[in-house]
Each structure stands twice: as C-alpha cells, then as structure tokens.
Design a protein around this motif. Structure first.
Motif, mmCIF file in Angstrom:
data_model
loop_
_atom_site.group_PDB
_atom_site.id
_atom_site.type_symbol
_atom_site.label_atom_id
_atom_site.label_comp_id
_atom_site.label_asym_id
_atom_site.label_seq_id
_atom_site.Cartn_x
_atom_site.Cartn_y
_atom_site.Cartn_z
ATOM 1 N N PRO A 13 -97.724 -130.456 2.401
ATOM 2 C CA PRO A 13 -96.857 -129.559 3.175
ATOM 3 C C PRO A 13 -96.500 -128.266 2.438
ATOM 4 C CG PRO A 13 -96.007 -131.798 3.222
ATOM 5 C CD PRO A 13 -97.118 -131.772 2.217
ATOM 6 N N TRP A 14 -96.670 -128.270 1.116
ATOM 7 C CA TRP A 14 -96.335 -127.097 0.311
ATOM 8 C C TRP A 14 -97.581 -126.329 -0.103
ATOM 9 C CZ3 TRP A 14 -91.537 -125.763 0.624
ATOM 10 C CH2 TRP A 14 -90.603 -126.737 0.927
ATOM 11 N N THR A 15 -98.676 -126.539 0.596
ATOM 12 C CA THR A 15 -99.942 -125.892 0.280
ATOM 13 C C THR A 15 -100.320 -124.905 1.370
ATOM 14 O OG1 THR A 15 -100.686 -127.896 -0.867
ATOM 15 C CG2 THR A 15 -102.385 -126.309 -0.245
ATOM 16 N N LEU A 16 -100.616 -123.687 0.942
ATOM 17 C CA LEU A 16 -101.153 -122.686 1.853
ATOM 18 C C LEU A 16 -102.672 -122.800 1.748
ATOM 19 C CD1 LEU A 16 -100.783 -120.328 3.786
ATOM 20 C CD2 LEU A 16 -100.710 -118.815 1.801
ATOM 21 N N ALA A 17 -103.276 -123.447 2.747
ATOM 22 C CA ALA A 17 -104.706 -123.754 2.706
ATOM 23 C C ALA A 17 -105.540 -122.553 3.121
ATOM 24 C CB ALA A 17 -105.014 -124.929 3.615
ATOM 25 N N CYS A 18 -106.677 -122.404 2.463
ATOM 26 C CA CYS A 18 -107.613 -121.354 2.864
ATOM 27 C C CYS A 18 -108.990 -121.929 3.179
ATOM 28 C CB CYS A 18 -107.708 -120.280 1.788
ATOM 29 S SG CYS A 18 -108.477 -120.854 0.295
ATOM 30 N N ARG A 19 -109.235 -123.179 2.764
ATOM 31 C CA ARG A 19 -110.519 -123.830 3.041
ATOM 32 C C ARG A 19 -110.291 -125.314 3.295
ATOM 33 N NH1 ARG A 19 -112.979 -121.165 -2.184
ATOM 34 N NH2 ARG A 19 -113.350 -119.086 -1.363
ATOM 35 N N GLU A 20 -111.130 -125.867 4.154
ATOM 36 C CA GLU A 20 -111.122 -127.312 4.359
ATOM 37 C C GLU A 20 -112.132 -127.926 3.393
ATOM 38 O OE1 GLU A 20 -110.737 -130.062 8.172
ATOM 39 O OE2 GLU A 20 -112.527 -128.830 8.193
ATOM 40 N N VAL A 21 -111.819 -129.119 2.884
ATOM 41 C CA VAL A 21 -112.696 -129.807 1.947
ATOM 42 C C VAL A 21 -113.213 -131.069 2.621
ATOM 43 C CG1 VAL A 21 -112.869 -130.918 -0.317
ATOM 44 C CG2 VAL A 21 -111.416 -128.910 -0.024
ATOM 45 N N VAL A 22 -114.529 -131.277 2.580
ATOM 46 C CA VAL A 22 -115.141 -132.480 3.133
ATOM 47 C C VAL A 22 -115.944 -133.183 2.042
ATOM 48 C CG1 VAL A 22 -115.298 -131.541 5.480
ATOM 49 C CG2 VAL A 22 -117.216 -131.275 3.929
ATOM 50 N N THR A 23 -116.138 -134.485 2.208
ATOM 51 C CA THR A 23 -117.023 -135.232 1.321
ATOM 52 C C THR A 23 -118.292 -135.559 2.105
ATOM 53 O OG1 THR A 23 -115.990 -137.326 1.934
ATOM 54 C CG2 THR A 23 -115.143 -136.231 -0.025
ATOM 55 N N LEU A 24 -119.411 -135.468 1.440
ATOM 56 C CA LEU A 24 -120.701 -135.723 2.080
ATOM 57 C C LEU A 24 -121.233 -137.079 1.623
ATOM 58 C CD1 LEU A 24 -122.313 -132.203 1.612
ATOM 59 C CD2 LEU A 24 -120.948 -133.042 3.527
ATOM 60 N N HIS A 25 -121.670 -137.896 2.582
ATOM 61 C CA HIS A 25 -122.162 -139.248 2.287
ATOM 62 C C HIS A 25 -123.562 -139.407 2.855
ATOM 63 C CE1 HIS A 25 -118.082 -140.513 1.173
ATOM 64 N NE2 HIS A 25 -117.703 -139.699 2.150
ATOM 65 N N GLY A 26 -124.378 -140.172 2.159
ATOM 66 C CA GLY A 26 -125.739 -140.441 2.609
ATOM 67 C C GLY A 26 -126.607 -139.199 2.542
#
Length: 70
Positions: free
Chosen positions: A43-56
C-alpha cells in the motif's frame, strides 16, 4: 522463448515510509524496489511496472518460428 504460464507476482516501484512519507532507498541501489502482492509494503508503494514470473520456459530459435507449419 515459449512460456507455458505467466503468474502475476507483484510490482516494481518506489516504496514510501508510512510515518514520514519519504522514499525508502532500495536494498541494492536499484532505481525501483520489487514488492510482492502479499508484502505489507504494497500500500505504500508507487508502482511503475508489474512483475510476473514465467514458468515452463522453452528456448526457441527465432528462425524456427518463421518456418511454415507442415
């Protein structure tokens, strides 16, 4: 690269201190801090990018992708 599944993990952004509202320096001197969706700092983060994990993941030669299918 072919990916079987991409899972949402969190965001990259600037974390702020709740009491002072000043930016918190990142741990390794990077510009942005990685914050998972279940992290209490979210809640205290000003996000600029989404982070995803890649599987397979499967490495591919780009030339193979341009060949017509048989």
């Amino acid at each position: 690269m072919l990916v079987e599944y991409a899972a949402l993990w969190g965001v990259a952004g600037v974390v702020y201190e709740p009491e002072t509202l000043r930016p918190v320096p990142s741990e390794h001197g990077e510009r942005f801090t990685l914050v998972a969706y279940d992290d209490p700092r979210l809640p205290w983060t000003l996000a600029c990018r989404e982070v995803v994990t890649l599987h397979g993941c499967t490495a591919m030669d780009f030339e193979d992708l341009t060949q017509p299918a048989a």
